[in-house]
Write an enzyme that holds these catalytic residues in place. Sequence first.
Site, PDB file in Angstrom:
ATOM      1  N   ASN A 280       0.850  -1.191   0.000  1.00 50.92           N
ATOM      2  CA  ASN A 280       0.000   0.000   0.000  1.00 50.92           C
ATOM      3  C   ASN A 280       0.892   1.251   0.000  1.00 50.92           C
ATOM      4  O   ASN A 280       2.115   1.132   0.134  1.00 50.92           O
ATOM      5  CB  ASN A 280      -0.911  -0.053   1.231  1.00 50.92           C
ATOM      6  CG  ASN A 280      -0.139   0.237   2.490  1.00 50.92           C
ATOM      7  OD1 ASN A 280       0.897  -0.375   2.735  1.00 50.92           O
ATOM      8  ND2 ASN A 280      -0.602   1.174   3.274  1.00 50.92           N
ATOM      9  N   CYS A 282       1.889   3.647   2.022  1.00 47.22           N
ATOM     10  CA  CYS A 282       2.929   3.951   3.043  1.00 47.22           C
ATOM     11  C   CYS A 282       3.799   2.743   3.371  1.00 47.22           C
ATOM     12  O   CYS A 282       4.721   2.834   4.179  1.00 47.22           O
ATOM     13  CB  CYS A 282       2.269   4.516   4.283  1.00 47.22           C
ATOM     14  SG  CYS A 282       1.538   6.126   3.938  1.00 47.22           S
ATOM     15  N   GLU A 284       3.287  -0.339   4.758  1.00 48.41           N
ATOM     16  CA  GLU A 284       3.156  -1.272   5.891  1.00 48.41           C
ATOM     17  C   GLU A 284       2.399  -2.552   5.537  1.00 48.41           C
ATOM     18  O   GLU A 284       2.405  -3.492   6.321  1.00 48.41           O
ATOM     19  CB  GLU A 284       2.492  -0.580   7.093  1.00 48.41           C
ATOM     20  CG  GLU A 284       1.015  -0.241   6.959  1.00 48.41           C
ATOM     21  CD  GLU A 284       0.757   1.113   6.312  1.00 48.41           C
ATOM     22  OE1 GLU A 284       1.683   1.635   5.641  1.00 48.41           O
ATOM     23  OE2 GLU A 284      -0.357   1.643   6.469  1.00 48.41           O
TER      24      GLU A 284
HETATM   25  N1  5AD Z   1       7.701   3.422   0.080  1.00 49.30           N
HETATM   26  C1  5AD Z   1       7.174   3.145   1.280  1.00 49.30           C
HETATM   27  N2  5AD Z   1       6.735   4.062   2.139  1.00 49.30           N
HETATM   28  C2  5AD Z   1       6.832   5.331   1.753  1.00 49.30           C
HETATM   29  N3  5AD Z   1       6.502   6.437   2.402  1.00 49.30           N
HETATM   30  C3  5AD Z   1       6.790   7.464   1.616  1.00 49.30           C
HETATM   31  N4  5AD Z   1       7.314   7.050   0.451  1.00 49.30           N
HETATM   32  C4  5AD Z   1       7.345   5.708   0.523  1.00 49.30           C
HETATM   33  C5  5AD Z   1       7.797   4.696  -0.349  1.00 49.30           C
HETATM   34  N5  5AD Z   1       8.297   4.953  -1.550  1.00 49.30           N
HETATM   35  C6  5AD Z   1       5.989   6.421   3.764  1.00 49.30           C
HETATM   36  C7  5AD Z   1       7.075   6.794   4.762  1.00 49.30           C
HETATM   37  C8  5AD Z   1       6.324   7.536   5.836  1.00 49.30           C
HETATM   38  C9  5AD Z   1       4.910   7.586   5.329  1.00 49.30           C
HETATM   39  C10 5AD Z   1       4.224   8.852   5.583  1.00 49.30           C
HETATM   40  O1  5AD Z   1       4.978   7.337   3.946  1.00 49.30           O
HETATM   41  O2  5AD Z   1       7.689   5.645   5.291  1.00 49.30           O
HETATM   42  O3  5AD Z   1       6.381   6.852   7.057  1.00 49.30           O
END
Ligand code: 5AD
Length: 569
Positions: A280, A282, A284
Amino acid sequence: TSVLSNTAPRQKTQLEGIRQKVFIDRYSLKDTSGQPMEQHPEDMWARVARGIASVEETDEKRAIWQERFYDALSDFQFVPGGRILAGGGTGHQVTYYNCYVIPSPDDSRQGILDNLKVMTEIMARGGGVGINLSTLRPRGSYIKTVNGTASGPCSWAQLYSVATGDVIQQGGSRRGALMLMLDDTHPDIEEFITVKKKPGMIEHANLSVCVSDAFMKAVKDDADWQLTWQGEVRKTLKARHLWDLICKSAWESAEPGVVFMDRCNKEANTWYYENIRCVNPCGEQPLPEWGVCNLGALNVAAFVTNGEMNWQRLAEISKVAMRFLDNVIDATGYFFDENREAQLGTRRTGLGTMGLADALIKMRVAYGSAASIPVIERIYSTIRDAAYEASIEIASEKGSFPRFESDKYLQGKFIKRLPKTLQEKIKKHGIRNAVLLTQAPTGTTSLLSGVSSGIEPVFDFAMIRRDRTGEHILYHHLLQEWRDAHPNEPTPSYFVSSKDLSPEEHVRVQGTIQRYTDASISKTVNAPNSHTVEQVEDLYRMAYEMGCKGVTYYRDGSRDAVLTRIEDE
Ligand code: 5AD
């Protein structure tokens, strides 16, 4: 503290400042003219508790769980995802899911447009979407039907990004959130890694490279790496060349992130029946095509009083939170049958945390220090064990998730690390949810709850506020409390901000928590401006070796507006 018990009625909570504003703007139930009908969080907790308990089978169970849910929600001990707080118990047909991954598009114009339609339908309802674009033929490939050449996934990525930014943003109050991924073997991977450097390109999506174990090995061995399309080698380069490009780009502009996708699949509780292709926005939630996940966070700071964690209470509330998140799967609306089918077979929940940094300060332990690691392990193993315990109990009452196959599930890598007693109970009773735990950024809900977000350290202990009377320094509430009690004393070393930590300390915390988390983690590793590209390479290697499922990195000053992005989540 229960709403239904006979104890003297408590005065309702009056939130202050930004917390009240966030509550009213985002979560309080509105009438048809947009006027807030809820002024206090108790009103919201009661509505959500009733709504999520309503899917229980009998009046008796509904009453019991409504009361327990209210108790868990009260004082922001357990904070469900924002979509659940806003929609729970309202009767509105909204989705409670934040996290979606949709199928990779068919490699045709029609396929891409169909895919975009699915994406916009989900985003219009507030879901964040992840798409792996590796099914799209590389730039320059011949297209027979039009006797022309393909523009490749990076140029289509711009279309997805513009749709997210310009179409979705104008419709609702929430921004669309998009994750686009590309495999490390795709012939356009070099372009993908650097595409955001072009002004105006892909401003409304997070990009991450889907990294395989074979690639990590090739980097270590300084071996060649092949970029292929449909089994045909299109280019051979040094794996380290690609690795340098990824690390240099992260160093320069905090993009792209990396996701160790083989690791995600090998560790997945669902390894025996689904293929995880993307995460997804962010990061996680590694999910299969059409997979979804609902989120909720235990506010671990809320369980600390007088410097002590109330371990028993943390475990109790974790169990109630698990029941709550399992109910959400039946209480939410679905608007694609594919999502309903995928989720009702798997019953994936994302129980996570917020307030870790505040909890450690309250326990007088410095985040990221050697002394903090056993404390962090105890917090996350307590939550893990309680969550699995609860999911097993629910299974004996309501049945296991339909795709559960005892022998295979028990072979899962994460499952095999659970205490033996839990493994035996799974064997005996089954388990309600295939995947239970995650660590999301919790941006707006942690603001509402007044604690540090997700598993992140405190970003800054002092902020400057300007008003008519001038500039004022505003201290983090825990630091302010300490200063009031200990005037003229030096600040203790457990007030650690993200800038005080070495990048390795950030990764150590992430890797530690990952061991107790069956899905993945959203975490930004902060580095000082003086950090070097070589150091980034070592850091990413360390993250991989510690068992992290992905890394996102931000070098101080390399790009602005990172904090606003966190708040927008
Ligand atoms: N991949 C994964 N997470 C991301 N975030 C921003 N860019 C990416 C990416 N390319 C996540 C950051 C932050 C959240 C707000 O968005 O890890 O914790």
